[in-house]
Design a protein around this motif. Structure first.
Motif: not given
Ligand code: 5AD
Ligand code: FES
Length: 379
Positions: A25-27, A31, A256, A259, A263
């Motif tokens: 859930q990193t941003t 991230r 998403e 993304d 990850k």
């Protein structure tokens, strides 16, 4: 008490499920830290390299009915095809002549003596035409252990069988509920592939309906615990003619899903430093340079499509599948340029085996020797 930062987590040797969920859930800066770490690990353990597996999608005939898949048996308005042996061999020859180290043979899933014999025969012929030099990955689904063994003896040495989701409840939601689509059988197949001696690969789809971050963290743990040698993961992309399409409204936006896939790849690289990780074609269906982005942050395998052009339109597992209009030559020059854009180098003429596999086999041998010695002492 001070909260553990993402940097703290990334400095650890192993991750708890909770750590994995936080990483997924990193941003923003966090991230970036994650991707920096995974890129460093790739550079250190693999080098900035990419190996090709020329992908031959030799038949879209499938006996199964997975609820997400664009070539499932239940789709009636799809032209089914089966390449002739000569067409498959010509594609393999193209790979060999262009110094691809390996090919991957993929098709819908059928279990029959005809299919077993046919694939076995083709494997021998591919080995023959390439003087034993082309590495061969198979990806033709669930089969009996004795079938896997025959193909292994005929020259296939890697096998890709995605578990699709390691959560049995989710697995049951995306497959028909019958014996043909049994989660336990999928696991048994993976185990027998490993026991026979294949470099064994699995993976999951990311962004499936009903899937949670908790599920994805569980998938990563599953792959680590299963001690896989290769990993192929890609975003789930809906296909209009499949049953899962009714859940489209609850899906994450495509960007998403994309993304999250990056990850997952980055975290997998950190967790299993020396495995082979594929930059899946489905990434490119969302972002024109999707595969290259995956290469930058951890993937080291690309599967250029070398299926004869006229069949490609009929192997659409999902909508907007890229490169279905191209020829094998187009794919190669396009991919090479793209890989270079990712500051990586394509390695020709090498199998590009999973280093993890070598270590796993050596470890297993040493373990067996220890066991024999201990037995000897006992006896
Ligand atoms: N979206 C993304 N990937 C898909 N696959 C099948 N259908 C889809 C879809 N709709 C993947 C599965 C399978 C692999 C060959 O393609 O994970 O294992
Ligand atoms: Fe063909 Fe799932 S639909 S294996």
């Amino acid at each position: 008490m001070k909260e553990t930062t993402i940097k703290n987590i990334l400095d650890q040797d192993s991750f708890s499920k909770n750590d994995l969920m936080r990483l997924l859930q990193t941003t923003g800066e966090n991230r970036t830290l994650l991707f920096k770490k995974s890129a460093e690990i790739k550079e250190k353990y693999i080098g900035n390299k990419v190996w090709f597996r020329g992908l031959i999608e030799f038949s879209n005939v499938c006996g199964k009915d997975c609820l997400y898949c664009g070539i499932r048996k239940g789709i009636k308005n799809l032209k089914r095809y089966n390449l002739s042996d000569d067409e498959i061999l010509a594609a393999a020859k193209f790979a060999y002549d262009n110094h691809y180290g390996s090919i991957a043979l993929q098709s819908g899933e059928l279990e029959s003596t005809f299919v077993t014999d046919r694939i076995e025969n083709i494997l021998y012929k591919i080995k023959e035409l390439s003087n034993g030099e082309l590495g061969i990955t198979l990806s033709v689904g669930e089969q009996k252990p004795e079938v896997y063994k025959r193909w292994f003896d005929a020259g296939a040495h890697r096998y890709l069988l995605r578990v699709e989701s390691a959560n049995v409840e989710l697995y049951r939601k995306i497959h028909p509920n019958n014996k043909k689509h049994d989660f336990q059988r999928r696991l048994d197949c993976l185990k027998s592939l490993q026991d026979i001696g294949y470099q064994t690969g699995t993976g999951v789809m990311i962004g499936l309906p009903f899937q949670t971050i908790d599920d994805l963290a569980g998938d990563l743990i599953f792959m680590k615990e299963f001690n896989i040698d290769m990993c192929g993961m890609g975003p789930y992309i809906e296909h209009a003619d499949t049953p899962l399409i009714i859940h489209s409204a609850q899906l994450l936006p495509l960007v998403e899903r994309f993304d999250l896939t990056l990850k997952m790849i980055a975290i997998m690289r950190i967790m299993m430093k020396d495995i082979n990780i594929v930059a899946a074609t489905a990434l490119q269906a969302i972002d024109p340079v999707g595969r290259e982005k995956a290469v930058k942050i951890g993937a080291n395998i690309i599967m250029p499509n070398i299926t004869p052009g006229r069949y490609r339109d009929s192997y659409k597992l999902y909508d907007n599948k890229p490169c279905t209009d191209d020829s094998a030559e187009d794919c190669q020059s396009c991919l090479e340029a793209r890989v270079n854009l990712a500051d990586a180098e394509v390695v020709y003429g090498e199998w590009g085996d999973s280093k993890h596999y070598e270590k796993r086999r050596k470890g297993a041998k040493a373990q067996r020797r220890k066991g024999t010695k201990a037995q000897g002492r006992k006896g």
